[in-house]
Design a protein around this motif. Structure first.
Motif, PDB file in Angstrom:
ATOM      1  N   PRO A   1      -6.262   8.399  -5.632  1.00 31.20           N
ATOM      2  CA  PRO A   1      -6.455   7.000  -6.074  1.00 31.20           C
ATOM      3  C   PRO A   1      -5.190   6.309  -6.551  1.00 31.20           C
ATOM      4  CG  PRO A   1      -7.341   8.554  -7.689  1.00 31.20           C
ATOM      5  CD  PRO A   1      -7.002   9.354  -6.473  1.00 31.20           C
ATOM      6  N   GLY A   2      -4.179   7.089  -6.917  1.00 30.57           N
ATOM      7  CA  GLY A   2      -2.945   6.478  -7.388  1.00 30.57           C
ATOM      8  C   GLY A   2      -1.926   6.206  -6.308  1.00 30.57           C
ATOM      9  N   VAL A   3      -2.151   6.711  -5.100  1.00 31.38           N
ATOM     10  CA  VAL A   3      -1.203   6.530  -3.997  1.00 31.38           C
ATOM     11  C   VAL A   3      -1.569   5.275  -3.207  1.00 31.38           C
ATOM     12  CG1 VAL A   3      -0.263   7.520  -1.875  1.00 31.38           C
ATOM     13  CG2 VAL A   3      -0.721   8.999  -3.845  1.00 31.38           C
ATOM     14  N   LEU A   4      -0.697   4.295  -3.223  1.00 32.73           N
ATOM     15  CA  LEU A   4      -0.920   3.060  -2.486  1.00 32.73           C
ATOM     16  C   LEU A   4      -0.421   3.162  -1.055  1.00 32.73           C
ATOM     17  CD1 LEU A   4       0.174   0.497  -5.232  1.00 32.73           C
ATOM     18  CD2 LEU A   4      -2.093   1.495  -4.840  1.00 32.73           C
ATOM     19  N   GLU A   5       0.612   3.946  -0.853  1.00 33.74           N
ATOM     20  CA  GLU A   5       1.201   4.120   0.481  1.00 33.74           C
ATOM     21  C   GLU A   5       2.092   5.355   0.446  1.00 33.74           C
ATOM     22  OE1 GLU A   5       3.951   1.631   3.725  1.00 33.74           O
ATOM     23  OE2 GLU A   5       3.538   0.790   1.743  1.00 33.74           O
ATOM     24  N   TYR A   6       2.219   6.014   1.586  1.00 31.91           N
ATOM     25  CA  TYR A   6       3.197   7.100   1.676  1.00 31.91           C
ATOM     26  C   TYR A   6       3.946   6.974   2.992  1.00 31.91           C
ATOM     27  CZ  TYR A   6      -0.212   9.527   4.660  1.00 31.91           C
ATOM     28  OH  TYR A   6      -1.080   9.862   5.662  1.00 31.91           O
ATOM     29  N   LEU A   7       5.212   7.361   2.971  1.00 27.75           N
ATOM     30  CA  LEU A   7       6.074   7.265   4.143  1.00 27.75           C
ATOM     31  C   LEU A   7       6.740   8.615   4.360  1.00 27.75           C
ATOM     32  CD1 LEU A   7       6.259   4.360   2.514  1.00 27.75           C
ATOM     33  CD2 LEU A   7       7.798   3.811   4.382  1.00 27.75           C
ATOM     34  N   LYS A   8       6.480   9.219   5.513  1.00 26.71           N
ATOM     35  CA  LYS A   8       7.080  10.508   5.862  1.00 26.71           C
ATOM     36  C   LYS A   8       8.303  10.268   6.742  1.00 26.71           C
ATOM     37  CE  LYS A   8       4.658  13.990   7.136  1.00 26.71           C
ATOM     38  NZ  LYS A   8       3.714  14.853   7.901  1.00 26.71           N
TER      39      LYS A   8
END
Length: 436
Positions: A367-374
Motif C-alpha cells: 500500500p505504500g508503493v506508488l510506483e517502482y522502476l526496475k
C-alpha cells in the motif's frame, strides 16, 4: 494555433514523453538526435515524423555538427523560442546551439551550467555562499595538488569539473592522502574532461530544489532532501543501511521558512548564472549551524529517482509540466498523490552479479508503493562504483510523516537485491547486518 505564431522549440536528445507533450502544444518542434539515441534508445519513427525537422549528430560535443544544425535552422526558421536540453550529455551542445542562434549572447553562459568552477565563481560573485575550491589540470597535476593541500581546509572532495551523478567523486580527509588518491583516480566512462576540482567538504544535510522558470519567475518550486548526502552513499555504507539511499519531498506548509530561504537563495543563483527559463535542479548543503551553502546546479530536471518522485508529488508526469512551461510559461498547481512523498533506491550491498530481485507482485501490492522502476534484472552485474548506478527505485507515499517512516522502514527491511561474487560466493545477502 497557426505555424506563424506557434512557439518554435528545439528538443535535444530523444525523450518520447517530452516530445509527445511538446507536439501536443505546438507544431513547430525540431529534434536533434545523437548516435547514442539512434543506436540504443529505439526512437519512434512515427513520433519523429510529426516533428517539423529531425537532425542527427554523432555527438552533442561536435562543434561542427551543432554549427551545421544552427545554420540550417537560421535559414528556414528565423526565430527559435526555446532550446530544450534534458540530459547532461547535450548541455554543452545545446548551449552552443543557443549561442549561435542568438548571435550576441554571453559566450560563457552555457559553460557555467556544466563546468562547476565557473559556476561557483559566478554564483559567489552574486553574493551566494559557496565552498572554496582549487582547480587541477588533471590527476597528474602535482603542483595543483600541492596548492590545494596548502590552501584548503580538509576534509575535501575531489570531483570532475563537469561531472554529474556523484560519479568519480571522492572524499579526502587529510592533506597527505591527496596525492595517493589522485594517483589512483578513476574516471567513469561517461566523463569526457579529465580536469578536476578539489573543494572543501561541507558537513550537514543535502537539500535540493527542482523548479520550472518562466521569465525569471518560478512557476513550480519543489524542495526535497536526500536521506543522506550522495557522497555518503558508498558500497561500504550500504552494507549497514539498506535504506541509506533515498529522498523525500518537503512540504512547504511544514517548513515555510526553509522554502523562503531557498527561494531567496535561488534568486541570487539565477542572477549569477542568467537563468530565466526552463528547468533547474539545485543542490545545496545546510550546515549544522543553519547556513546554506551552494553546491551545484543543473539546467534540467533532476535525474534518477527525482522524476518519478516529483511526478507523484505533482500528481502528473513531470515531463508534461516541463513541456507546458517551455511552450506556455505556466503549469497547474501540484496535486500530490499522498500528503507525504518520497523515494528509495534499493541495490545490492556488495558488488557482483544479481541473483535475485524483489518480487514485483509484492511491490505492486504494497500500500505504500506508488510506483517502482526496475533498471536491472538477475544476471546483471553491479559494480557499486557510484550512487547513481540505478537498480530498483521505489516511489512511496503515506498520509502522515510518521506513517511515511513506517512505510520506508518496512520496505527497506523486507526487500533486498542479492548478488553473488564472480567466483560464485554469495556477496550481497548480508543477513547479519542491520538494514535500517
Amino acid at each position: 494555433m497557426t505555424t506563424e505564431n506557434a512557439k518554435a522549440i528545439v528538443l535535444c536528445k530523444w525523450h518520447p514523453t517530452l516530445l509527445t507533450e511538446l507536439l501536443a502544444l505546438t507544431p513547430e518542434v525540431y529534434v536533434v538526435l545523437d548516435d547514442f539515441d539512434v543506436d540504443h534508445m529505439d526512437p519512434d519513427p512515427e513520433l519523429l515524423g510529426r516533428a517539423r525537422q529531425v537532425y542527427r549528430v554523432s555527438s552533442f560535443d561536435s562543434i561542427e555538427e551543432i554549427a551545421a544544425v544552427a545554420i540550417d535552422l537560421s535559414l528556414y526558421r528565423p526565430r527559435i523560442d526555446r532550446i530544450v536540453s534534458h540530459t547532461e550529455f547535450s548541455q554543452f551542445g545545446a548551449g552552443y546551439l543557443q549561442l549561435l542562434l542568438d548571435g550576441d549572447g554571453d559566450a560563457r553562459k552555457h559553460t557555467a551550467y556544466r563546468d562547476k568552477r565557473l559556476m561557483k565563481e559566478r554564483v559567489r560573485a552574486a553574493g551566494v555562499p559557496t565552498t572554496r575550491f582549487s582547480s587541477l589540470a588533471g590527476p597528474d597535476d602535482h603542483a595543483g595538488a600541492e596548492r590545494a593541500a596548502a590552501e584548503l581546509r580538509f576534509p575535501v572532495v575531489v570531483k570532475p569539473v563537469s561531472g554529474f551523478g556523484t560519479m568519480s567523486t571522492v572524499r579526502v580527509d587529510r592533506p597527505e592522502d591527496l596525492e595517493k588518491i589522485l594517483a589512483e583516480f578513476r574516471f567513469e566512462t561517461y566523463l569526457r574532461s579529465k580536469q578536476l576540482m578539489v573543494e572543501e567538504f561541507v558537513p550537514g544535510d543535502e537539500i535540493c530544489v527542482d523548479a520550472f522558470w518562466a521569465g525569471g519567475r518560478a512557476v513550480s518550486f519543489l524542495v526535497h532532501a536526500y536521506r543522506e548526502p550522495r557522497i555518503a552513499v558508498t558500497a561500504e555504507a550500504r552494507r549497514d543501511d539498506n535504506g541509506l539511499d533515498g529522498a523525500r519531498v518537503i512540504n512547504e506548509a511544514d517548513e515555510p521558512e526553509l522554502y523562503r530561504r531557498m527561494r531567496a537563495l535561488h534568486d541570487g543563483i539565477n542572477r549569477g548564472l542568467g537563468i530565466e527559463h526552463g528547468a533547474t535542479h539545485l543542490e545545496v548543503f545546510v550546515r549544522p549551524d543553519g547556513e546554506i551553502v551552494f553546491s551545484e546546479i543543473a539546467t534540467r530536471v533532476g535525474g534518477g529517482m527525482m522524476p518519478p518522485m516529483l511526478s507523484a508529488y505533482l500528481g502528473r508526469d513531470i515531463w508534461a509540466d516541463f513541456a507546458r512551461v517551455v511552450v506556455t510559461d505556466e503549469t497547474p498547481p501540484a496535486a500530490p498523490r499522498r500528503p507525504h512523498i518520497g523515494a528509495i533506491h534499493l541495490t545490492a550491498s556488495r558488488p557482483g552479479v544479481i541473483t535475485s530481485m524483489p518480487d514485483e507482485a509484492e511491490l505492486a501490492a504494497h500500500p505504500g508503493v506508488l510506483e517502482y522502476l526496475k533498471f536491472r534484472e538477475p544476471g546483471s552485474r553491479v559494480a557499486l562504483a557510484h550512487p547513481s548506478e540505478w537498480c530498483l527505485i521505489l516511489v512511496i507515499g503515506a498520509d502522515t510523516a510518521e506513517a511515511y517512516e513506517e512505510v520506508r522502514h518496512d520496505l527497506v527491511t523486507r526487500f533486498r537485491v542479492e548478488t553473488a561474487a564472480e567466483d560464485g560466493e554469495t556477496a550481497g545477502s548480508d543477513e547479519e547486518k542491520p538494514r535500517d
